[in-house]
Every structure is written in structure tokens, then in C-alpha cells.
Design an enzyme around this catalytic site. Structure first.
Site, PDB file in Angstrom:
ATOM      1  N   LYS A 117      26.465  36.349  41.257  1.00  0.00           N
ATOM      2  CA  LYS A 117      26.320  37.191  40.073  1.00  0.00           C
ATOM      3  C   LYS A 117      25.101  38.094  40.268  1.00  0.00           C
ATOM      4  CE  LYS A 117      25.650  37.087  35.093  1.00  0.00           C
ATOM      5  NZ  LYS A 117      25.693  36.275  33.880  1.00  0.00           N
ATOM      6  N   ARG A 123      26.250  42.718  26.308  1.00  0.00           N
ATOM      7  CA  ARG A 123      25.069  42.262  25.561  1.00  0.00           C
ATOM      8  C   ARG A 123      25.124  42.773  24.124  1.00  0.00           C
ATOM      9  NH1 ARG A 123      20.936  43.053  30.724  1.00  0.00           N
ATOM     10  NH2 ARG A 123      21.930  41.433  31.997  1.00  0.00           N
ATOM     11  N   LYS A 154      16.787  40.463  34.524  1.00  0.00           N
ATOM     12  CA  LYS A 154      17.213  39.135  35.000  1.00  0.00           C
ATOM     13  C   LYS A 154      17.103  39.015  36.515  1.00  0.00           C
ATOM     14  CE  LYS A 154      20.175  38.306  30.953  1.00  0.00           C
ATOM     15  NZ  LYS A 154      21.431  37.702  30.431  1.00  0.00           N
ATOM     16  N   LYS A 163      30.653  38.747  40.499  1.00  0.00           N
ATOM     17  CA  LYS A 163      30.459  39.514  39.263  1.00  0.00           C
ATOM     18  C   LYS A 163      29.293  40.474  39.422  1.00  0.00           C
ATOM     19  CE  LYS A 163      29.244  38.724  34.485  1.00  0.00           C
ATOM     20  NZ  LYS A 163      28.617  37.825  33.579  1.00  0.00           N
ATOM     21  N   SER A 171      32.057  44.184  31.312  1.00  0.00           N
ATOM     22  CA  SER A 171      32.107  45.084  30.160  1.00  0.00           C
ATOM     23  C   SER A 171      31.856  46.542  30.526  1.00  0.00           C
ATOM     24  CB  SER A 171      31.091  44.620  29.118  1.00  0.00           C
ATOM     25  OG  SER A 171      29.785  44.544  29.687  1.00  0.00           O
ATOM     26  N   TYR A 176      38.828  42.445  30.352  1.00  0.00           N
ATOM     27  CA  TYR A 176      39.106  42.779  28.960  1.00  0.00           C
ATOM     28  C   TYR A 176      40.439  43.505  28.829  1.00  0.00           C
ATOM     29  CZ  TYR A 176      34.279  41.410  28.759  1.00  0.00           C
ATOM     30  OH  TYR A 176      33.127  40.681  28.899  1.00  0.00           O
TER      31      TYR A 176
HETATM   32  C1  PBG Z   1      25.378  35.848  30.522  1.00  0.00           C
HETATM   33  C2  PBG Z   1      26.644  36.567  30.788  1.00  0.00           C
HETATM   34  C3  PBG Z   1      26.715  37.940  30.944  1.00  0.00           C
HETATM   35  C4  PBG Z   1      28.056  38.248  31.122  1.00  0.00           C
HETATM   36  C5  PBG Z   1      28.783  37.061  31.084  1.00  0.00           C
HETATM   37  N1  PBG Z   1      27.884  36.012  30.889  1.00  0.00           N
HETATM   38  C6  PBG Z   1      25.646  38.982  30.838  1.00  0.00           C
HETATM   39  C7  PBG Z   1      24.371  38.833  31.533  1.00  0.00           C
HETATM   40  O1  PBG Z   1      24.250  38.121  32.533  1.00  0.00           O
HETATM   41  O2  PBG Z   1      23.430  39.462  31.065  1.00  0.00           O
HETATM   42  C8  PBG Z   1      28.524  39.652  31.316  1.00  0.00           C
HETATM   43  C9  PBG Z   1      29.948  39.934  31.086  1.00  0.00           C
HETATM   44  C10 PBG Z   1      30.261  41.360  30.936  1.00  0.00           C
HETATM   45  O3  PBG Z   1      29.413  42.264  31.074  1.00  0.00           O
HETATM   46  O4  PBG Z   1      31.437  41.635  30.629  1.00  0.00           O
HETATM   47  N2  PBG Z   1      25.338  34.520  30.600  1.00  0.00           N
END
Ligand code: PBG
Length: 341
Positions: A202, A212, A225, A256, A282, A321
Site C-alpha cells: 500500500k 478520506r 502517512k 493499492k 477513490s 467503486y
Molecule cells: C485507511 C484506508 C484508506 C483507504 C482504504 N483504507 C486511506 C488511507 O490509507 O489514507 C483508501 C481507499 C480509497 O481511496 O478508495 N485505512
């Protein structure tokens, strides 16, 4: 090794592209509804469907509406949904205790869906960001994310999700050692069949922005992060993470975001041959939909092409989505042609 082929004109590669039937015949990959996992945002209330402004067509649903969506998923042949709770700022605390509250939104939604629609697989997210007042996936103390203390909390969160009846737990937090700790805890508690889909590779990505918003973490997030999510410059490190998570007891692994990281999907699949998933996040959804709304892209074609890219890159499935829209299109297109177009 490429097979030898005769020179032109004996070989004309266009011959196998001349008609829809021949194109379908030689298609190397296919997309079906059974490849899709549908991420669903859950909010409080009843009969509620609140649009997420940065994700046109996506809503947050109250639990009764989540159950309806689960029924729709089954009807469309979508095998799994993935729940993400929207937590109001009052339920966000320094200790993140709401994360393992048996009555939190995610656990109540899981129980409601499994009671009403037992045939759907329910996946949930393990990470502290919906519950922390910092918007981070782990405990932030003196400017540092505490790994081991966070893992202890994640184990409690995962156990409460397993108690609620979840099928697949998706740790998305990127702490070291969490897959092994969660697996050990699940086994000792008798949850032998609960699956772990590790968000193994990730990346610290700009493409999570709209998510978010959707879970109410945008204003909460302090800083970035990058001390736990991966550097987009790295690829070998993704393989080390996947290997580590598989060795600790992950059943499936995820890359991801999706489209900017298709090379990682391919390397992971080739290296390990494990069930491999991509999360079309997203921001990827938002980019396509923004262009669609401007009349710059055709939604159906852009959606299907983007989803096919994951199959081509070696993924077994994709969190997207677009899941219900894509499944509807696949159904209406009379099986094959749309999938291989
Ligand atoms: C956080 C989490 C995130 C997503 C899924 N779980 C965001 C992040 O790491 O800040 C993102 C999913 C998306 O953007 O569709 N635990």
C-alpha cells in the site's frame, strides 16, 4: 520467449481483430462480476443515502441500505462487499476504543448483512483511521506512529470484527507484524476460517483523497502517512512486504492504488502466485468520473477498460467503486462481448 511468426504478409496480426466474434475468440483475459469487490461506506441513521461529493455516484449508506446493497450485489453476481464506516468526530478518540466496540457501525453492519444476506462475503478494514482524532492508521505520539502499540489495538479490532461474523479481514494499516499478530489471535479465539486479505503493498498516495472525505478523515489527518505507507518510487520493497505477509498468514494480498501500480500487480502475481487483488481507489474513480461529467470520457468504456487492465496485470480481482455499474453492464451485455471489447 516469443513464438516465431512468419514475416508479413504471411502474418497479418490484424486478421484476428477483424470481427467481434474473432476478437472474442482470441481474447486473453475476461472480466466478470465474480472478480469484483464492492467497497461500501456506512453511516449512522436509517434510510440514509448521503452522496459523497468527490465521488459522483457514490453514497454513504445507513445499515438498512447497506443490507439492500448486499442483496443487489448478490443479484448481480458480485461475491463480496467491503465495509468502511463514516465516524463522526465525537467517536474519534486518542485510544481509538470505538475500533473494537462490538456495537460500532462496522460490526453492526456486518451482523445485519450476514443475517439478511448470508451468501455474500463481507470484508472489513483493519486500521485506526476511522477512529483516531489524528486521522492516522496508528497511534501518533510525539510526532511518531507507534508500531507495536498500534498492532495490539489492531488485534482487538480484528477480533471484534471476527466476532461480528466477517468473512475477510483487510488490514490496511501497514504496521509491521500485524498479519502474524492478527492470525495468531484469530486462531487462538477459534476463528479458523476468517480470511486475511493483506493490504500488503500500500503506497503513500495522493489518490486516497476522496476516500478520506467519504469516511470523514480529511480534516482529521495531521501530516502524511509516509512512515508507514510505501514510497511510490519502490517496487522490490513491495515483493518483500508481500512475502512477509504471506509468511505470517495472509490468504490473499492486495496492491493499492491500482492503475498507477499495475507493474507491482504483475510482479506480485508472477513472484508468488497467491490470490492477488488491486484496489482501484477513490481518486482513480474520481478522475474517471470527473472526465465523464465533463463529457471528455465515455463512462462505460473507460470503466471496463480500467477494470480489464487489472485482469491483464495478473490480478484475480479488484476492489472498485464501479462494481455495481460494471456488473450491470456485464449482465446486460449478454455475457462475453463487453468483457472482451
Ligand atoms: C485507511 C484506508 C484508506 C483507504 C482504504 N483504507 C486511506 C488511507 O490509507 O489514507 C483508501 C481507499 C480509497 O481511496 O478508495 N485505512
Amino acid at each position: 520467449m516469443q513464438p516465431t511468426q512468419a514475416p508479413f504478409p504471411a502474418t497479418r496480426l490484424r486478421r484476428t481483430r477483424q470481427s467481434p466474434s474473432v476478437r472474442a475468440l482470441v481474447a486473453e483475459n475476461a472480466l466478470s462480476a465474480s472478480d469484483l469487490i464492492w467497497p461500501i461506506f456506512v453511516c449512522a441513521g436509517e434510510g440514509a443515502e448521503e452522496p459523497v461529493p468527490s465521488m459522483p455516484g457514490v453514497v454513504r449508506r445507513s445499515i438498512d441500505k447497506v443490507v439492500e446493497a448486499a442483496r443487489e450485489a448478490v443479484a448481480l453476481g458480485i461475491p463480496a462487499i467491503c465495509l468502511f464506516p463514516y465516524t463522526s468526530s465525537e467517536d474519534r478518540t486518542a485510544d481509538c476504543a470505538e475500533a473494537w466496540n462490538p456495537e460500532n457501525l462496522s460490526n453492526r453492519a456486518t451482523r445485519a448483512v450476514k443475517a439478511a444476506v448470508p451468501e455474500i462475503s463481507v470484508m472489513t478494514d483493519v486500521a485506526l483511521d476511522p477512529y483516531s482524532d489524528t486521522g492516522h492508521d496508528g497511534y501518533l505520539v510525539d510526532g511518531k506512529i507507534l508500531n507495536d502499540e498500534t498492532v495490539d489495538a489492531l488485534v482487538k479490532q480484528a477480533l471484534s470484527q471476527a466476532e461480528a461474523g466477517v468473512d475477510i479481514i483487510g488490514p490496511s494499516d501497514m504496521m509491521d507484524g500485524r498479519i502474524g499478530a492478527i492470525r495468531t489471535a484469530l486462531e487462538s479465539a477459534g476463528h479458523r476460517d476468517v480470511m486475511l486479505m493483506s493490504y500488503a503493498a500500500k503506497y503513500a498516495s495522493a489518490f486516497y483523497g476522496p476516500f478520506r472525505d467519504a469516511i470523514g478523515a480529511t480534516t482529521a489527518l495531521k501530516g502524511d502517512k509516509k512512515t508507514y505507507q510505501m514510497n511510490p518510487a519502490n517496487s522490490d520493497e513491495a515483493l518483500r512486504l508481500v512475502q512477509r505477509d504471506l509468511s505470517e498468514g495472509a490468504d490473499m494480498v492486495m496492491v493499492k492504488p491500482g492503475m498507477p501500480y499495475l507493474d507491482i500487480c504483475r510482479r506480485v502475481k508472477d513472484c508468488f502466485g497467491a490470490p492477488t487483488f488491486a484496489y482501484q481507489v477513490s481518486g482513480e474513480y474520481a478522475m474517471i468520473m470527473a472526465a465523464v461529467q465533463n463529457g471528455w470520457l465515455d463512462r462505460d468504456r473507460a470503466m471496463m477498460e480500467s477494470l480489464m487492465s487489472f485482469k491483464r496485470a495478473g490480478c484475480d480481482g479488484v476492489l472498485t467503486y464501479f462494481a455495481p455499474a460494471a456488473a450491470r453492464l456485464l449482465r446486460d451485455a449478454d455475457a462475453g462481448p463487453a468483457a472482451s471489447r
